[in-house]
Write a protein that holds these residues in place. Structure first.
Motif, PDB file in Angstrom:
ATOM      1  N   THR A   1     -30.798  45.933  26.887  1.00 43.81           N
ATOM      2  CA  THR A   1     -31.328  47.006  26.913  1.00 43.81           C
ATOM      3  C   THR A   1     -30.603  47.999  27.390  1.00 43.81           C
ATOM      4  OG1 THR A   1     -33.269  45.540  27.479  1.00 43.81           O
ATOM      5  CG2 THR A   1     -33.517  47.974  27.992  1.00 43.81           C
TER       6      THR A   1
ATOM      7  N   VAL B   1     -39.848  44.367  20.433  1.00 38.60           N
ATOM      8  CA  VAL B   1     -38.782  43.516  20.981  1.00 38.60           C
ATOM      9  C   VAL B   1     -39.296  41.841  20.903  1.00 38.60           C
ATOM     10  CG1 VAL B   1     -37.754  42.720  23.297  1.00 38.60           C
ATOM     11  CG2 VAL B   1     -38.326  45.206  22.868  1.00 38.60           C
TER      12      VAL B   1
ATOM     13  N   VAL C   1     -29.973  33.405  22.891  1.00 42.54           N
ATOM     14  CA  VAL C   1     -30.190  34.958  22.440  1.00 42.54           C
ATOM     15  C   VAL C   1     -29.711  35.913  23.750  1.00 42.54           C
ATOM     16  CG1 VAL C   1     -31.943  36.965  21.682  1.00 42.54           C
ATOM     17  CG2 VAL C   1     -32.092  34.418  20.841  1.00 42.54           C
ATOM     18  N   ARG C   2     -29.104  36.880  23.525  1.00 48.31           N
ATOM     19  CA  ARG C   2     -28.779  37.908  24.654  1.00 48.31           C
ATOM     20  C   ARG C   2     -29.422  39.140  24.366  1.00 48.31           C
ATOM     21  NH1 ARG C   2     -23.010  38.497  27.428  1.00 48.31           N
ATOM     22  NH2 ARG C   2     -22.803  36.480  27.227  1.00 48.31           N
ATOM     23  N   LEU C   3     -30.123  39.641  25.299  1.00 50.28           N
ATOM     24  CA  LEU C   3     -31.027  40.900  25.198  1.00 50.28           C
ATOM     25  C   LEU C   3     -30.196  41.958  25.903  1.00 50.28           C
ATOM     26  CD1 LEU C   3     -33.604  42.388  24.002  1.00 50.28           C
ATOM     27  CD2 LEU C   3     -34.823  41.585  26.086  1.00 50.28           C
TER      28      LEU C   3
ATOM     29  N   ILE D   1     -29.683  41.092  20.545  1.00 46.24           N
ATOM     30  CA  ILE D   1     -30.480  42.044  20.626  1.00 46.24           C
ATOM     31  C   ILE D   1     -30.249  43.396  21.417  1.00 46.24           C
ATOM     32  CG2 ILE D   1     -32.833  42.930  20.470  1.00 46.24           C
ATOM     33  CD1 ILE D   1     -33.663  39.937  20.595  1.00 46.24           C
TER      34      ILE D   1
ATOM     35  N   GLN E   1     -29.942  40.280  29.524  1.00 47.73           N
ATOM     36  CA  GLN E   1     -30.739  39.180  29.911  1.00 47.73           C
ATOM     37  C   GLN E   1     -30.360  38.038  28.976  1.00 47.73           C
ATOM     38  OE1 GLN E   1     -34.463  41.633  29.305  1.00 47.73           O
ATOM     39  NE2 GLN E   1     -35.277  40.130  31.015  1.00 47.73           N
TER      40      GLN E   1
ATOM     41  N   LEU F   1     -37.100  39.156  19.051  1.00 47.53           N
ATOM     42  CA  LEU F   1     -36.661  37.992  19.536  1.00 47.53           C
ATOM     43  C   LEU F   1     -37.175  36.683  18.957  1.00 47.53           C
ATOM     44  CD1 LEU F   1     -37.770  38.779  23.596  1.00 47.53           C
ATOM     45  CD2 LEU F   1     -35.582  38.072  22.576  1.00 47.53           C
TER      46      LEU F   1
ATOM     47  N   THR G   1     -31.838  46.892  22.415  1.00 45.71           N
ATOM     48  CA  THR G   1     -33.224  47.861  22.354  1.00 45.71           C
ATOM     49  C   THR G   1     -32.947  48.840  23.508  1.00 45.71           C
ATOM     50  OG1 THR G   1     -35.489  47.531  22.354  1.00 45.71           O
ATOM     51  CG2 THR G   1     -34.346  46.548  24.168  1.00 45.71           C
TER      52      THR G   1
ATOM     53  N   GLN H   1     -30.951  34.759  27.336  1.00 43.61           N
ATOM     54  CA  GLN H   1     -32.055  33.720  27.383  1.00 43.61           C
ATOM     55  C   GLN H   1     -31.501  32.600  27.002  1.00 43.61           C
ATOM     56  OE1 GLN H   1     -35.200  35.455  26.889  1.00 43.61           O
ATOM     57  NE2 GLN H   1     -34.173  37.174  27.529  1.00 43.61           N
TER      58      GLN H   1
END
Length: 257
Positions: A18, A186, A14-16, A53, A8, A190, A55, A10
């Motif tokens: 998972t 999380v 920010v790139r998340l 991030i 994802q 963030l 996770t 953002q």
């Protein structure tokens, strides 16, 4: 699209990422590691991504290497293991990398955590290098990074016994930077990532590099690098913007130049 990751991007830089192998507690097989390395390469070259991030899920960040895959490899396969190159690419990621950890972070999962620059962990997290129970040792930096993170006595105990460390003791030992409630892990990561993403990108990158130098070189060499980086940043537009914003009592708007 990656099959073992949910990515994802953002709007705030920010790139998340998972890890998504829930049926295997996010065990790190070759395919997942290749996908993760590719995603980090893409993030490194994306000027809109300033912080990443990694996770997992509430049960496991990553429970280790894929044992079934490992059992299929003979000595020749181990000597030519493609995962080595994937780990090198992950560890070389130049932008700030945050691990948001709940549940198990064991073996390769713990090694992935130690590739991160900042680690936010839920109170339910458990860390360890249990490879000794399989008649092997950590093979993706576990012995080297763990000793640097927590010191020789605790690293020896964890690696030689295969015991795990809970989040509270991991915080005391310096393996993680912050402990929070599991349901907020999380979101807290963030918050930290967004704060970093608002800073000057060149300064953030050089600050990370300077801090990593402190682990790998002597003090005099580290100080020379720090001074060189400080001098380079003095000629950037972001440095001028930062000073003007401070004088004008307003938020700075950094552009990465």
């Amino acid at each position: 699209m990656p099959s073992n990751l949910v990515v994802q991007a953002q709007a705030d830089g920010v790139r998340l990422i998972t890890l998504h192998r829930p049926q295997a507690l996010n065990a790190l097989n070759t395919e997942l590691l290749a996908e993760l390395a590719d995603e980090l390469d893409a993030a490194a070259h994306d000027e809109h991504t300033r912080t990443v991030i990694i996770t997992g899920n509430r049960k496991a960040f990553a429970a280790g290497a894929d044992i079934n895959e490992m059992a299929e490899r003979d000595l020749v396969g181990i000597l030519n293991d493609p995962r080595v190159a994937h780990w090198q690419r992950i560890a070389a990621f130049p932008k700030p990398l945050i691990a948001a950890v709940n549940g198990f972070a064991l073996g390769g999962g713990c090694e992935l955590v130690m590739c991160a620059d900042i680690v936010i962990a839920g109170s339910d997290a458990r860390f360890g290098q249990p490879e000794i129970n399989l008649g092997i040792i950590p093979g993706a930096g576990g012995t080297q990074r763990l000793l640097r993170a927590v010191g020789k006595p605790l690293a020896m105990q964890l690696v030689l016994t295969g015991e795990t460390l809970d989040a509270r003791h991991a915080l005391q030992a310096g393996l993680i930077s912050e402990m929070t409630q599991p349901e907020l892990t999380v979101e807290r990561a963030l918050q930290v990532a967004r704060s970093i993403a608002q800073k000057a990108p060149l300064a953030v990158r050089l600050a990370k590099e300077a801090l990593l130098k402190a682990q790998d070189t002597d003090l005099a060499s580290g100080l020379r690098f720090e001074r060189h980086a400080f001098t380079l940043l003095a000629g950037t537009a972001d440095r001028d913007e930062g000073i003007r914003a401070f004088q004008e009592k307003r938020p700075a708007s950094f552009i990465g130049r």
